[in-house]
Design a protein around this motif. Sequence first.
Motif, PDB file in Angstrom:
ATOM      1  N   TRP A  37     -27.936 -39.953 -36.066  1.00  0.00           N
ATOM      2  CA  TRP A  37     -26.862 -40.434 -35.409  1.00  0.00           C
ATOM      3  C   TRP A  37     -25.814 -39.693 -34.424  1.00  0.00           C
ATOM      4  O   TRP A  37     -25.808 -38.442 -35.011  1.00  0.00           O
ATOM      5  N   LYS A  38     -25.751 -40.007 -33.474  1.00  0.00           N
ATOM      6  CA  LYS A  38     -24.783 -39.229 -32.558  1.00  0.00           C
ATOM      7  C   LYS A  38     -23.290 -39.801 -32.344  1.00  0.00           C
ATOM      8  O   LYS A  38     -22.469 -39.154 -32.058  1.00  0.00           O
ATOM      9  N   ASP A  42     -24.056 -45.428 -32.953  1.00  0.00           N
ATOM     10  CA  ASP A  42     -25.602 -45.546 -33.514  1.00  0.00           C
ATOM     11  C   ASP A  42     -25.635 -46.080 -35.053  1.00  0.00           C
ATOM     12  O   ASP A  42     -26.682 -46.659 -35.475  1.00  0.00           O
ATOM     13  N   ASP A  45     -25.549 -49.954 -35.072  1.00  0.00           N
ATOM     14  CA  ASP A  45     -27.050 -50.399 -34.533  1.00  0.00           C
ATOM     15  C   ASP A  45     -27.633 -50.610 -35.843  1.00  0.00           C
ATOM     16  O   ASP A  45     -28.494 -51.497 -35.913  1.00  0.00           O
TER      17      ASP A  45
END
Length: 96
Positions: A37-38, A42, A45
């Motif tokens: 995850w950034k 993210d 999602d």
Amino acid sequence: MGFTVLGKDKIDRFGKRHPQARQPLLAWHAEAKAATWKTPQDIKDRYVHASFLANNRVIFNIKGNAYRLVVKVFFKRGHLIVEWVGTHAEYDKQSF
């Protein structure tokens, strides 16, 4: 490379008190360790029902929302800190 998860001892202790939560929490832990995850998006999602608080804190619904996991995310460092884990009813009494 995924995240370093700090505070797994909280997950382990909770899982001992609530055996039905143990496997879903361990599954979340394994996935978080492998996650890339950034951004908050993210996470959203992957975990559609995750909620976001101030200061990069995320509330994960565990086992069909029977349990809640509150985690602070440090995206750039690749760290997650487990701040709190409890039942949904216990969560409702918290003031995050």
